[in-house]
Design a protein around this motif. Sequence first.
Motif, PDB file in Angstrom:
ATOM      1  N   TYR A   1       0.609  -1.066   0.191  1.00 53.48           N
ATOM      2  CA  TYR A   1       0.343   0.282   0.403  1.00 53.48           C
ATOM      3  C   TYR A   1       1.110   0.824  -0.527  1.00 53.48           C
TER       4      TYR A   1
ATOM      5  N   VAL B   1      -2.943   0.360  -4.388  1.00 54.55           N
ATOM      6  CA  VAL B   1      -2.238  -1.654  -3.794  1.00 54.55           C
ATOM      7  C   VAL B   1      -1.861  -1.691  -5.456  1.00 54.55           C
TER       8      VAL B   1
ATOM      9  N   ASN C   1       0.230  -5.238  -6.177  1.00 47.04           N
ATOM     10  CA  ASN C   1       0.853  -6.457  -6.147  1.00 47.04           C
ATOM     11  C   ASN C   1       1.530  -7.183  -7.485  1.00 47.04           C
TER      12      ASN C   1
ATOM     13  N   ARG D   1      -8.491  -8.905  -0.220  1.00 43.09           N
ATOM     14  CA  ARG D   1      -7.623  -8.974   0.558  1.00 43.09           C
ATOM     15  C   ARG D   1      -7.312  -7.420   0.772  1.00 43.09           C
ATOM     16  N   ILE D   2      -7.752  -7.030   0.174  1.00 46.00           N
ATOM     17  CA  ILE D   2      -7.215  -5.614   0.847  1.00 46.00           C
ATOM     18  C   ILE D   2      -8.536  -5.190   1.589  1.00 46.00           C
TER      19      ILE D   2
ATOM     20  N   GLN E   1      -8.871  -7.672   3.507  1.00 46.38           N
ATOM     21  CA  GLN E   1      -8.216  -8.066   5.024  1.00 46.38           C
ATOM     22  C   GLN E   1      -7.777  -7.736   5.719  1.00 46.38           C
ATOM     23  N   ASP E   2      -6.715  -6.894   4.887  1.00 47.26           N
ATOM     24  CA  ASP E   2      -5.718  -6.400   5.268  1.00 47.26           C
ATOM     25  C   ASP E   2      -6.458  -4.914   6.173  1.00 47.26           C
TER      26      ASP E   2
ATOM     27  N   SER F   1      -7.803  -5.968   9.575  1.00 45.41           N
ATOM     28  CA  SER F   1      -6.502  -6.585  10.411  1.00 45.41           C
ATOM     29  C   SER F   1      -5.619  -5.217  10.905  1.00 45.41           C
TER      30      SER F   1
ATOM     31  N   LYS G   1      -3.581  -3.482   8.764  1.00 46.34           N
ATOM     32  CA  LYS G   1      -2.118  -3.194   8.188  1.00 46.34           C
ATOM     33  C   LYS G   1      -1.462  -2.195   7.691  1.00 46.34           C
TER      34      LYS G   1
END
Length: 146
Positions: free
Chosen positions: A3, A52, A54, A89-90, A92-93, A96, A98
């Motif tokens: 990020y 973002v 990857n 995934r974003i 979840q990050d 969490s 992140k």
Amino acid sequence: MIYRRIETVSDTDIPYLTEILNLPEISHFISINENNYWNYVTETENVFYFKVFNNDILVAATHCEISNKTLYMDIMVIPKYQRNGIATRILQDIKSGKLDIDYKKIEVSIDENNIASISLFEKEGFVCVSKEAELRKYVYINIPDK
């Protein structure tokens, strides 16, 4: 996922992101005023716009705003990278911690025709708390105190 926050209006990825945000399939759900948007996200306190990446490829972005310990957000995945779990995934990050944003709950408003986003947020534990016109408001309520 990596990020990188857009800090200034001179960020070299802004023209590309603006082009993506103006695509009909994106602009139907996320609308921006080009004349003011990038100034707003780079100059307003508690507003964050993250690119973002990857594998060093720009695949998505997320707009986050904090007010009264509530995180208001949206996720935009570049169309050619959609349906690959990137938005999951974003999210979840973010949940969490992140991105190191201080909040107690997350709220999102989703167009009722955006079935993919509704499915994503429901799968990730968000609960629909209201509906106004064509927008559904979802809240994530299981965030521990930070």
